[in-house]
Design a protein around this motif. Structure first.
Motif, short mmCIF file in Angstrom:
data_model
loop_
_atom_site.label_atom_id
_atom_site.label_comp_id
_atom_site.label_asym_id
_atom_site.label_seq_id
_atom_site.Cartn_x
_atom_site.Cartn_y
_atom_site.Cartn_z
N LYS A 3 5.22 -10.40 12.65
CA LYS A 3 4.17 -9.59 11.58
C LYS A 3 3.05 -10.34 11.07
O LYS A 3 1.73 -9.77 11.07
CB LYS A 3 4.93 -9.02 10.22
N VAL B 225 10.70 6.69 4.33
CA VAL B 225 11.09 7.77 5.14
C VAL B 225 12.07 6.90 6.12
O VAL B 225 13.01 7.50 6.67
CB VAL B 225 9.74 7.97 6.36
N GLY B 226 11.97 5.71 6.40
CA GLY B 226 13.01 4.72 7.15
C GLY B 226 14.12 4.78 6.29
O GLY B 226 15.19 5.14 7.10
N SER C 190 0.84 -1.17 0.07
CA SER C 190 0.00 0.01 -0.14
C SER C 190 1.00 1.16 0.21
O SER C 190 2.24 1.01 0.24
CB SER C 190 -0.94 0.02 1.22
N THR C 191 0.30 2.39 -0.19
CA THR C 191 0.97 3.83 -0.48
C THR C 191 1.42 3.94 0.88
O THR C 191 2.70 4.42 1.10
CB THR C 191 0.13 4.93 -1.03
N ALA C 192 0.69 3.44 1.99
CA ALA C 192 1.28 3.97 3.41
C ALA C 192 2.72 3.08 3.69
O ALA C 192 3.75 3.83 4.23
CB ALA C 192 0.34 3.52 4.38
N THR C 193 2.67 1.87 3.38
CA THR C 193 3.89 1.23 3.62
C THR C 193 5.17 1.58 2.75
O THR C 193 6.20 1.82 3.42
CB THR C 193 3.69 -0.30 3.46
N THR C 194 4.78 2.06 1.63
CA THR C 194 5.97 2.51 0.59
C THR C 194 6.58 3.86 1.25
O THR C 194 7.72 3.86 1.41
CB THR C 194 5.28 2.94 -0.74
N MET C 195 5.43 4.54 1.94
CA MET C 195 5.89 5.96 2.37
C MET C 195 6.72 5.52 3.80
O MET C 195 7.71 6.24 3.81
CB MET C 195 4.68 6.74 2.85
N ALA C 196 6.52 4.74 4.42
CA ALA C 196 7.06 4.26 5.75
C ALA C 196 8.61 4.00 5.32
O ALA C 196 9.34 4.20 5.87
CB ALA C 196 6.30 3.45 6.37
N LYS C 197 8.62 3.22 3.99
CA LYS C 197 9.77 2.54 3.87
C LYS C 197 10.54 3.47 3.30
O LYS C 197 11.96 3.56 3.78
CB LYS C 197 9.67 1.62 2.70
#
Ligand SMILES: Nc1ncnc2c1ncn2[C@@H]1O[C@H](COP(=O)(O)OP(=O)(O)OP(=O)(O)O)[C@@H](O)[C@H]1O
Ligand SMILES: [Mg+2]
Lengths: 350, 295, 237
Positions: free
Chosen positions: A326, A19-20, A10-17
């Protein structure tokens, strides 16, 4: 025999990645600007060991073979740089190239018997190599300095860069690690990479499918050894010194421990493993009550205990443990509406 | 000629030690198909126990027996508490079990100096310091005694495996675990006894090897020789391990003496090449059975 | 006490998530020969494996008045259940005679040699090949060896999984005749899974029919042999 399609993140996970990764990049940039040279030296050691562990991870994770001799390849890289720079006054980078090439060739040569033999025999051969390597250093102590060791000229920061030597070494080595990391990651996803996994999962079936088994196996072993050689060579950029005492069987075993501890066949496993194996002995308390030992001496005992425990409860290492937790959490969340196992769930049934 | 004999006997003496350790490796490999990388370190650990018993005033042969008994218990406990559960959970994947033996290697080799310190321990020379003359060569009592022990081992092994119910059951388990269980053999107990026996043989090897001084690295190099011996003889053949051990010992000592390039520094080279060549040319070794590969 | 030697009730078993057996009930009385018929994949082998402790199961398995569920195969051999698995089940690296000795592993009496001699009498082929590795014998010879090996334990219950598999018709006939004799002489109860229903029913006292994990019919051997549906499905006439 196709891999199951991965669910689109999802876009959220991509964003989190993203940022990480950015945070990690900044951390890696910042570390040598803050810490003093001796600490930076430890960072560098960790990075060179990450390279060796990445090499071994490729071999173990993606072909199912293990090597108890990557300390020797690391040593070949280190001594190539040390001798060519120290004795023959080569530049650091040409010497490094020779070191990488040499470990590649020796790796291929050692990998050949593995073609005829399945199972854990490669471990046997490489264990022999790890034991032999210090003897070779001793035998040629007139060039290698044996256990006395030898000094090597400094790898200096270019004029006007504004960087101290150790900072410069750090960034150069970091660049190598990042490039190697990306290449290995992409390599694993490429066609030959998938062929490697096919070998791991079923040698005969892979052969039937037309994968040129022997060629890939030897090549993989060569590349794996070359990565370890690269790590060893780069280490000398910083230490300016090598000694036969630092390339023992124990080093080889610890590299293997890094891979397994971190998690075989996961890209981040070797990184986590190398950090833990280097830092845990330093974090252990200096004096341990009731025991008349230095804390750091307990490091290997601790690794061994963790390793054994890990093999009993989670043979896929820390990354595997993380993945399982997870998957478990995901299932808990979805449990009401979606029964059944998650996509990455490989927990064996009882 | 007498010089040659001198080194031949020296090689046989060392070879007997490698053979003993190789027998330990073979016992476990036959039963479970596992290369036990911790065999040497287990032996080293037991040798410290021998040293303690001897240091406490026990006669040396008795101390060795104490060490072997300790080894038996240690091997059995390791199998029961660590190897068996990991094997069960590994679902036929050899990697976790091999990693456990490597973990044991690391644990024992780093635990020993914590328990017994890093200084080399003075250790008795089995069968004393004397020597006899034979064909102009002098052969130490130690070498002769060590060879005699090896001979005794062969007889004992043969008796156990060919003449006892226990040995028969162990061979059955080595051949086919499931059928053995259905025939009424307690497979788990047999594997435990196998590990115990192997560790006891290891302790014996350590007791014979430690006359050079006992530290935690005692069995590091002998383990490689023992692997070479087992590779040469065939990993599923105890007799092969004995022959292999003697060959490796003799080849090592003779080449160290007669080939200047090898000398004392590169003593491991012949054994290493032997492993490589045997695996390339005849992976099952001289006396082993050819392994069948299945999809 | 109802006289049943083996009493199986509510038996459920499978492999991992795969459920194979559901709610299986049956019994074997002392000295009885019972046959289980069923198509390929019906769960016959699974039933025997559950009884002899090779796989886990749920439900109740009572042998000689004691629950044996969850016991290991070697413990059950000592208790009196010998299982000849589908396929060979011999230990190929041991000689014929050693295989028989291993069969008597749980015994502590001094009559092992006498028993070996006895089975060599019954199966002369084995006697002729006493010192030959079991793996070097033909499939049929190995099948005989596997059965003799199981009998060496002096079981009170013998579990046989398709003993006729790979045997020539004549040899199969001979084998079943031997089984009937052994049963009559020693009183060993036999639970046999068999594709050759004709032969099996000929020596059996009773039988069961298993279909996709459930028992669908049971009765005396005569009843089963005369049942129209069973004759069509398993006897082929
Ligand atoms: N080890 C196993 N793992 C998973 N499933 C299995 C396993 N063994 C058997 N099965 C499945 O269990 C079912 C019953 O198998 P079983 O071997 O009991 O059949 P059977 O009645 O003995 O058949 P056959 O007459 O062919 O021997 C089959 O659907 C089979 O696919
Ligand atoms: Mg079946």
């Amino acid at each position: 025999m196709t891999a199951p399609a991965l669910p689109r993140p999802s876009t959220a996970t991509t964003m989190a990645k993203v940022v990480g990764l950015l945070a990690l990049a900044y951390l890696l940039y910042w570390l040598p600007t803050f810490y003093k040279a001796s600490q930076v030296g430890t960072f560098i050691r960790v990075m060179t060991l990450v390279l060796a562990a990445m090499g071994l991870n490729m071999l173990t994770g993606y072909t199912g073979q293990i090597s108890v001799g990557h300390g020797a390849f690391y040593g070949i890289g280190a001594y190539s740089v040390a001798i060519l720079v120290g004795e023959y006054e080569w530049g650091h980078f040409p010497a490094l190239a020779v070191g990488v090439a040499l470990s590649f060739v020796v790796g291929m040569a050692i990998g050949i018997p593995a073609l005829r033999i399945r199972g854990m025999y490669l471990a046997l051969v490489t264990l022999g190599l790890a034991a032999l390597f210090p003897q070779i250093l001793q035998r040629f102590s007139d060039i290698t300095g044996g256990t006395q060791g030898m000094r090597v000229s400094k790898f200096e920061a270019p004029e006007g860069s504004g960087l101290a030597n150790d900072q410069w070494q750090y960034y150069v080595i970091l660049a190598f690690v990042v490039v190697a990391f990306v290449l290995v990651r992409n390599g694993v996803r490429s066609r030959p990479g998938r062929a490697m996994v096919a070998i791991r999962d079923n040698e005969i079936a892979a052969e039937v499918m037309g994968v040129r088994l022997s060629a890939y196996k030897v090549l993989v072993f060569g590349i794996s050894a070359a990565l370890a050689g690269l790590g060893g060579g780069l280490l000398v950029f910083n230490t300016n010194y090598v000694s036969a005492n630092s390339f023992t069987i124990e080093l080889s075993i610890l590299i293997l421990v890094m891979v397994v501890l971190g998690g075989v066949a996961t890209p981040w496993g070797p990184v986590i493993g190398a950090v833990l194996v280097v830092y845990i002995p330093e974090w252990l308390p200096k004096d341990i009550p009731l025991l008349d030992v230095e804390g750091s001496a307990l490091g290997p005992v601790l690794f061994a205990a963790v390793l054994i425990l890990l093999m009993a409860v989670a043979p896929d290492g820390i990354m595997g443990l993380v993945r399982r937790i997870k998957g478990w959490a995901l299932r808990q969340r979805r449990a009401p509406d979606v029964p059944g196992p998650g996509p990455n769930d490989s927990v064996p049934s009882h | 000629m007498s010089e040659f004999l001198q080194f031949l006997f020296l090689g046989l003496g060392q070879g007997a030690i490698y053979a003993t350790l190789a027998v330990a490796l073979v016992i476990i490999y036959r039963a479970t198909g596992l290369l036990n990388f911790a065999q040497g370190e287990m032996a080293m650990f037991c040798t410290f126990v021998i040293w303690m018993a001897w240091d406490a005033g026990l006669p040396f042969p008795l101390a060795v027996l104490v060490g072997m008994a300790f080894g038996f218990v240690m091997g059995a406990v390791i199998q029961l508490a660590i190897i068996a559960p990991v094997t069960k959970r590994a679902h036929g994947n050899p990697l976790p079990v091999v990693m456990v033996t490597i973990g044991l290697f690391l644990a024992l080799s780093s635990l020993a100096p914590i328990i017994w310190g890093t200084d080399a321990k003075v250790f008795p020379v089995a069968f004393g310091e004397g020597s006899i003359e034979l064909f102009g060569a002098s052969i130490t009592h130690r070498v002769l005694g060590t060879l005699a022990i090896l001979g005794l081992e062969v007889v004992v092994l043969w008796l156990i495996f060919q003449r006892t119910r226990l040995g028969l059951a162990m061979r059955a388990v080595a051949s086919n675990e499931e059928s053995s269980a259905l025939a009424g053999v307690p497979v788990g107990r047999m594997l435990m006894i196998g590990w115990g026996m192997a560790a006891a043989f290891g302790a014996l090897a350590g007791g014979l090897a430690a006359y050079v001084g006992l530290t935690n690295t005692l069995m590091l190099v002998p383990l490689i020789y023992a692997f070479a011996a087992a590779t040469l003889g065939g990993f599923d053949s105890p007799g092969g391990a004995v022959v292999g051990g003697l060959v490796v010992g003799v080849v090592t000592e003779l080449s160290a003496h007669y080939i200047p390039f090898i000398g004392n520094d590169l003593k491991l080279l012949p054994a290493f090449l032997l492993i490589l060549i045997v695996l390339l040319v005849r992976p099952q070794g001289l006396f082993g059975k050819r392994q069948v590969v299945r999809v | 006490m109802n006289g049943a030697l083996l009493e199986v009730a509510n038996l459920e078993a499978g492999y991992g998530p795969v459920e194979v057996l559901r709610n299986v009930h049956f019994s074997v009385a002392s000295g009885e020969i019972v046959v289980i018929l069923g198509a390929n994949g019906a769960g016959k082998t699974t039933t025997l494996r559950a009884i002899s402790g090779m796989i886990g199961c749920r439900g109740s398995v009572v042998f000689a008045g004691q629950s044996i569920r969850g016991r290991r195969p070697d413990q059950l051999v000592a208790a009196g259940i010998a299982h000849v698995p589908q396929g060979r089940g011999t230990i190929t690296d041991l000689t014929v005679e050693e295989n028989l000795r291993i069969g008597a592993y749980c015994r502590r009496d001094g009559e092992v040699d006498a028993d070996i001699a006895r089975w060599f009498d019954v199966f002369p082929r084995l006697g002729e090949r006493a010192t030959q590795p079991a793996g070097s014998m033909s499939g049929g010879e190995q099948q005989m060896l596997a059965i003799a090996r199981a009998l060496m334990a002096r079981p009170t219950l013998l579990l046989l999984d398709e003993p006729s598999l790979g045997l020539a018709p004549l040899v199969t006939k001979e084998l079943f005749a031997q089984l009937a004799t052994v049963n009559a002489e020693t009183g060993t109860a036999v639970l046999v899974v068999e594709q050759n229903a004709n032969l099996a029913l000929a020596i059996a006292h009773r039988g069961y029919v298993l279909e996709v994990g459930e028992l669908v019919a049971s009765g005396s051997a005569e009843e089963l042999m005369t049942d129209e549906a069973i004759r069509k499905a398993y006897l082929g006439f």
